[in-house]
Design a protein around this motif. Structure first.
Motif, short mmCIF file in Angstrom:
data_model
loop_
_atom_site.label_atom_id
_atom_site.label_comp_id
_atom_site.label_asym_id
_atom_site.label_seq_id
_atom_site.Cartn_x
_atom_site.Cartn_y
_atom_site.Cartn_z
N PHE A 9 -11.86 -48.40 -19.61
CA PHE A 9 -11.65 -47.05 -20.15
C PHE A 9 -12.49 -46.80 -21.41
O PHE A 9 -13.25 -45.84 -21.47
N LEU A 10 -12.36 -47.66 -22.39
CA LEU A 10 -13.03 -47.43 -23.66
C LEU A 10 -14.55 -47.48 -23.51
O LEU A 10 -15.27 -46.63 -24.02
N ARG A 11 -15.03 -48.45 -22.77
CA ARG A 11 -16.48 -48.58 -22.57
C ARG A 11 -17.03 -47.32 -21.87
O ARG A 11 -18.05 -46.77 -22.28
N ARG A 12 -16.35 -46.85 -20.85
CA ARG A 12 -16.82 -45.65 -20.13
C ARG A 12 -16.72 -44.41 -21.01
O ARG A 12 -17.59 -43.54 -20.94
N LEU A 13 -15.70 -44.33 -21.83
CA LEU A 13 -15.56 -43.21 -22.75
C LEU A 13 -16.70 -43.22 -23.77
O LEU A 13 -17.28 -42.17 -24.08
N LEU A 14 -17.03 -44.40 -24.28
CA LEU A 14 -18.14 -44.51 -25.22
C LEU A 14 -19.46 -44.11 -24.55
O LEU A 14 -20.30 -43.44 -25.16
N LEU A 15 -19.67 -44.52 -23.31
CA LEU A 15 -20.88 -44.14 -22.59
C LEU A 15 -20.95 -42.62 -22.39
O LEU A 15 -22.02 -42.02 -22.54
N ALA A 16 -19.82 -42.01 -22.09
CA ALA A 16 -19.78 -40.54 -21.95
C ALA A 16 -20.05 -39.88 -23.30
O ALA A 16 -20.77 -38.86 -23.37
N ASP A 17 -19.52 -40.44 -24.37
CA ASP A 17 -19.76 -39.92 -25.73
C ASP A 17 -21.25 -40.00 -26.04
O ASP A 17 -21.86 -39.02 -26.50
N ALA A 18 -21.86 -41.13 -25.75
CA ALA A 18 -23.29 -41.31 -26.01
C ALA A 18 -24.12 -40.32 -25.18
O ALA A 18 -25.05 -39.69 -25.71
N ALA A 19 -23.78 -40.17 -23.92
CA ALA A 19 -24.55 -39.26 -23.04
C ALA A 19 -24.44 -37.82 -23.51
O ALA A 19 -25.44 -37.09 -23.55
N SER A 20 -23.24 -37.40 -23.90
CA SER A 20 -23.08 -36.01 -24.35
C SER A 20 -23.81 -35.79 -25.67
O SER A 20 -24.43 -34.73 -25.87
N CYS A 21 -23.76 -36.76 -26.57
CA CYS A 21 -24.49 -36.63 -27.84
C CYS A 21 -25.99 -36.59 -27.61
O CYS A 21 -26.70 -35.81 -28.27
N LEU A 22 -26.47 -37.38 -26.67
CA LEU A 22 -27.90 -37.38 -26.35
C LEU A 22 -28.32 -36.03 -25.78
O LEU A 22 -29.33 -35.45 -26.19
N ALA A 23 -27.54 -35.51 -24.86
CA ALA A 23 -27.89 -34.23 -24.22
C ALA A 23 -27.85 -33.07 -25.22
O ALA A 23 -28.82 -32.30 -25.32
N ILE A 24 -26.77 -32.96 -25.96
CA ILE A 24 -26.65 -31.87 -26.93
C ILE A 24 -27.65 -32.07 -28.07
O ILE A 24 -28.28 -31.12 -28.53
N GLY A 25 -27.80 -33.31 -28.52
CA GLY A 25 -28.74 -33.59 -29.60
C GLY A 25 -30.17 -33.22 -29.22
O GLY A 25 -30.89 -32.59 -30.01
N ALA A 26 -30.58 -33.59 -28.03
CA ALA A 26 -31.94 -33.27 -27.58
C ALA A 26 -32.13 -31.75 -27.45
O ALA A 26 -33.14 -31.20 -27.88
N ALA A 27 -31.13 -31.09 -26.89
CA ALA A 27 -31.23 -29.63 -26.73
C ALA A 27 -31.33 -28.94 -28.09
O ALA A 27 -32.16 -28.05 -28.27
N LEU A 28 -30.50 -29.36 -29.03
CA LEU A 28 -30.52 -28.73 -30.35
C LEU A 28 -31.77 -29.09 -31.14
O LEU A 28 -32.31 -28.26 -31.86
N ALA A 29 -32.22 -30.32 -31.01
CA ALA A 29 -33.41 -30.74 -31.75
C ALA A 29 -34.68 -30.07 -31.22
O ALA A 29 -35.57 -29.72 -32.00
#
Length: 133
Positions: A9-29
Motif C-alpha cells: 500500500f505505502l509503496r504504491r501510494l508513494l509511487l502515485a504521489d511521485a507520478a502525480s508530482c512529476l506530471a503536474i510539475g512538468a506541466a507547470l514548469a
C-alpha cells in the motif's frame, strides 16, 4: 484486511504521489502561461511551483524505489506535503494573488488531494513495521 496494512500500500501510494508530482510539475514548469490567466495566478508562481515539484517527485520516487522504505524519508515526504497544503492555504487567504473562481477551485482541490495523500501515507507508515520490497 485494512487496506493501509497491505504490504504494498505505502509503496504504491508513494509511487502515485511521485507520478502525480512529476506530471503536474512538468506541466507547470513548461507551460504556466497556458493556465495562468484561466486560474488568475501569476505564471511565475505556477512555474516556480512546477520547478519545486520536480525534485520532490524525484525524491519520492527514490524513497519508494528502495528495497526497504526509509521511515524518516516517508515522514519527510509527509511533512513536505503538509507544507504544500499550508502554502496553498496561505496563497488563498494571504492575498498574494487574485485567483479566479476556477483558480480557487484548483488551489483548494489540489490542496485537498495532497492532504488526503499525506494522511494516507501517515496511516500506511503507522500500519507497517519494517517495510520490505
Amino acid at each position: 484486511m485494512n487496506i493501509t496494512r497491505h504490504p504494498h500500500f505505502l509503496r504504491r501510494l508513494l509511487l502515485a504521489d511521485a507520478a502525480s508530482c512529476l506530471a503536474i510539475g512538468a506541466a507547470l514548469a513548461l507551460g504556466p502561461g497556458l493556465v495562468a490567466d484561466l486560474l488568475g495566478l501569476p505564471a511565475d508562481l505556477l512555474r516556480a511551483a512546477g520547478l519545486v515539484l520536480l525534485p520532490f517527485a524525484a525524491f519520492v520516487l527514490f524513497v519508494a524505489s528502495r528495497p526497504i522504505l526509509s521511515r524518516p524519508g516517508v515522514w519527510l515526504i509527509i511533512g513536505c506535503n503538509a507544507v504544500w497544503v499550508t502554502g496553498s492555504t496561505a496563497l488563498l487567504i494571504g492575498g498574494f494573488a487574485a485567483p479566479t473562481a476556477l483558480g480557487i477551485v484548483f488551489v483548494v482541490a489540489q490542496a485537498f488531494v495532497v492532504a488526503v495523500v499525506a494522511e494516507l501515507e501517515a496511516m500506511g507508515l503507522r500500519a507497517t513495521s519494517p517495510i520490505p520490497a
